[in-house]
Design a protein around this motif. Sequence first.
Motif, PDB file in Angstrom:
ATOM      1  N   VAL A 223      45.204  46.138  11.370  1.00 26.01           N
ATOM      2  CA  VAL A 223      44.501  47.226  10.681  1.00 26.01           C
ATOM      3  C   VAL A 223      43.434  46.667   9.748  1.00 26.01           C
ATOM      4  O   VAL A 223      42.330  47.218   9.641  1.00 26.01           O
ATOM      5  N   ARG A 224      43.733  45.594   9.076  1.00 24.86           N
ATOM      6  CA  ARG A 224      42.750  44.980   8.171  1.00 24.86           C
ATOM      7  C   ARG A 224      41.507  44.556   8.934  1.00 24.86           C
ATOM      8  O   ARG A 224      40.373  44.779   8.477  1.00 24.86           O
ATOM      9  N   ALA A 225      41.679  43.950  10.098  1.00 25.26           N
ATOM     10  CA  ALA A 225      40.523  43.522  10.887  1.00 25.26           C
ATOM     11  C   ALA A 225      39.677  44.711  11.332  1.00 25.26           C
ATOM     12  O   ALA A 225      38.433  44.644  11.299  1.00 25.26           O
ATOM     13  N   GLU A 226      40.316  45.808  11.718  1.00 25.13           N
ATOM     14  CA  GLU A 226      39.562  46.991  12.139  1.00 25.13           C
ATOM     15  C   GLU A 226      38.774  47.587  10.977  1.00 25.13           C
ATOM     16  O   GLU A 226      37.631  48.005  11.145  1.00 25.13           O
ATOM     17  N   HIS A 253      37.338  58.778   9.206  1.00 29.59           N
ATOM     18  CA  HIS A 253      36.342  58.071  10.009  1.00 29.59           C
ATOM     19  C   HIS A 253      36.798  56.689  10.491  1.00 29.59           C
ATOM     20  O   HIS A 253      36.473  56.298  11.619  1.00 29.59           O
ATOM     21  N   VAL A 254      37.499  55.935   9.656  1.00 27.89           N
ATOM     22  CA  VAL A 254      37.842  54.564  10.012  1.00 27.89           C
ATOM     23  C   VAL A 254      39.243  54.473  10.627  1.00 27.89           C
ATOM     24  O   VAL A 254      39.461  53.716  11.581  1.00 27.89           O
ATOM     25  N   LEU A 255      40.186  55.232  10.093  1.00 31.24           N
ATOM     26  CA  LEU A 255      41.569  55.139  10.560  1.00 31.24           C
ATOM     27  C   LEU A 255      41.735  55.444  12.048  1.00 31.24           C
ATOM     28  O   LEU A 255      42.512  54.757  12.722  1.00 31.24           O
ATOM     29  N   PRO A 256      41.053  56.460  12.605  1.00 31.60           N
ATOM     30  CA  PRO A 256      41.221  56.685  14.060  1.00 31.60           C
ATOM     31  C   PRO A 256      40.882  55.478  14.915  1.00 31.60           C
ATOM     32  O   PRO A 256      41.523  55.247  15.949  1.00 31.60           O
ATOM     33  N   ASN A 257      39.888  54.690  14.525  1.00 32.71           N
ATOM     34  CA  ASN A 257      39.564  53.478  15.285  1.00 32.71           C
ATOM     35  C   ASN A 257      40.660  52.426  15.148  1.00 32.71           C
ATOM     36  O   ASN A 257      40.969  51.705  16.109  1.00 32.71           O
ATOM     37  N   ALA A 258      41.253  52.328  13.957  1.00 30.90           N
ATOM     38  CA  ALA A 258      42.312  51.346  13.752  1.00 30.90           C
ATOM     39  C   ALA A 258      43.606  51.746  14.448  1.00 30.90           C
ATOM     40  O   ALA A 258      44.409  50.880  14.809  1.00 30.90           O
ATOM     41  N   MET A 259      43.830  53.036  14.659  1.00 30.44           N
ATOM     42  CA  MET A 259      45.067  53.482  15.275  1.00 30.44           C
ATOM     43  C   MET A 259      45.165  53.083  16.740  1.00 30.44           C
ATOM     44  O   MET A 259      46.254  53.012  17.302  1.00 30.44           O
ATOM     45  N   VAL A 260      44.033  52.834  17.382  1.00 28.78           N
ATOM     46  CA  VAL A 260      44.068  52.417  18.788  1.00 28.78           C
ATOM     47  C   VAL A 260      44.822  51.103  18.938  1.00 28.78           C
ATOM     48  O   VAL A 260      45.706  50.953  19.794  1.00 28.78           O
ATOM     49  N   ALA A 261      44.494  50.135  18.093  1.00 27.19           N
ATOM     50  CA  ALA A 261      45.191  48.851  18.150  1.00 27.19           C
ATOM     51  C   ALA A 261      46.617  48.970  17.623  1.00 27.19           C
ATOM     52  O   ALA A 261      47.515  48.258  18.081  1.00 27.19           O
ATOM     53  N   THR A 262      46.825  49.889  16.678  1.00 32.50           N
ATOM     54  CA  THR A 262      48.162  50.040  16.098  1.00 32.50           C
ATOM     55  C   THR A 262      49.151  50.593  17.115  1.00 32.50           C
ATOM     56  O   THR A 262      50.291  50.122  17.223  1.00 32.50           O
ATOM     57  N   LEU A 263      48.748  51.599  17.871  1.00 29.53           N
ATOM     58  CA  LEU A 263      49.656  52.242  18.822  1.00 29.53           C
ATOM     59  C   LEU A 263      50.133  51.282  19.908  1.00 29.53           C
ATOM     60  O   LEU A 263      51.241  51.427  20.429  1.00 29.53           O
ATOM     61  N   THR A 264      49.289  50.331  20.270  1.00 23.70           N
ATOM     62  CA  THR A 264      49.698  49.392  21.313  1.00 23.70           C
ATOM     63  C   THR A 264      50.807  48.444  20.850  1.00 23.70           C
ATOM     64  O   THR A 264      51.519  47.877  21.682  1.00 23.70           O
ATOM     65  N   VAL A 332      51.119  51.367  27.467  1.00 24.93           N
ATOM     66  CA  VAL A 332      50.312  51.864  26.346  1.00 24.93           C
ATOM     67  C   VAL A 332      49.124  50.951  26.107  1.00 24.93           C
ATOM     68  O   VAL A 332      47.997  51.410  25.842  1.00 24.93           O
ATOM     69  N   ARG A 333      49.330  49.666  26.205  1.00 22.92           N
ATOM     70  CA  ARG A 333      48.228  48.718  26.036  1.00 22.92           C
ATOM     71  C   ARG A 333      47.142  48.936  27.095  1.00 22.92           C
ATOM     72  O   ARG A 333      45.944  48.923  26.789  1.00 22.92           O
ATOM     73  N   ASP A 334      47.550  49.152  28.341  1.00 27.54           N
ATOM     74  CA  ASP A 334      46.571  49.432  29.393  1.00 27.54           C
ATOM     75  C   ASP A 334      45.861  50.752  29.159  1.00 27.54           C
ATOM     76  O   ASP A 334      44.677  50.896  29.487  1.00 27.54           O
TER      77      ASP A 334
END
Length: 343
Positions: A223-226, A253-264, A332-334
């Motif tokens: 999350v920090r990197a995103e 605005h920023v959290l939705p982009n970070a959630m993509v990596a988080t969910l995987t 989920v990753r795919d």
Amino acid sequence: MRIGLSPLTRRRLANFRRNRRGWWSLWIFLVLFGVSLCAELVANDRPLLVRYEGQWYLPVLIDYPETEFGGFLETPADYADPDIQDMIAENGWMLWPPVPFSHDTVNYRLTVPAPAPPSGLNWLGTDDQGRDVVARTLYGFRVSVLFGLALTILSSLIGVAAGAVQGYFGGRIDLFFQRFIEIWSGLPVLYLLIILASVVTPNFWWLLGLMLLFSWMSLVGVVRAEFLKARNYDYVRAARALGVSNPAIMVRHVLPNAMVATLTFLPFILSGAITTLTALDFLGFGLPPGSASLGELLNQGKNNLQAPWLGLTAFAVISVMLSLLVFIGEAVRDAFDPRKSFR
């Protein structure tokens, strides 16, 4: 009213379904978890339904005294008692669950010393205390999954919040947080859990709190990197220029982009939480004695090598559960991989 899905969401769902192994693993896991949630209806030492002298009773939900069925005591009825069974059979009938044992029920009708081998009454045998292995496995599966889900959700909330604050504000906040995480992550987690669990009598919530102290760091780096990457984007600068508050920018605005990596990462965090609980139970520092636990069943298999059904059952259940979670995580990753496409 029909809710439409965005093209991006449809693409992700299609990618997830294309991974047949992950798709079927999800359904198998949901079925197994659903059955474990209804464990009292599948494995119980009380009847599901009793019909006695024209009246209906629900012993699985309500405690009835023995006097309700012609007995002499005001204590709750023991439906495994042959006398109670005979009294009910004279004026009615009982509907038992498929497994007539709960996780803590001792089978006193064993014809061989415990641990007893599999039989028609105990499908997977009993442990060294005469308790049914099927019932303990079913209840232990539920406890493990619920513990893993609770730990995953709570640690994800804390980890996402910490990583968001680090990445968005940067500077000294990020520096101090990073030094603290480096020191905190360097502690021997398993040894500390064993020491703390040996000081007090552990239970479900105590173990959850102890493991939460260390498990929240698994998502901080992602999350920090995103947030570090997204905080300098043009739409974030435009939002600041328009006077939007920092919390609103972070969440909207920023959290939705970070959630993509988080969910995987969530399925793998869940499997790690279940593995840690199993290890603590195996070592004797987990749930209280007598609790339904897969790790305790593994420990019994180690201590009773002459009863291979104990170790084999626990190994099979844990292997299937973790394999299903890993396959779901791969799917989920795919699904969130932007390089994946479908026709």
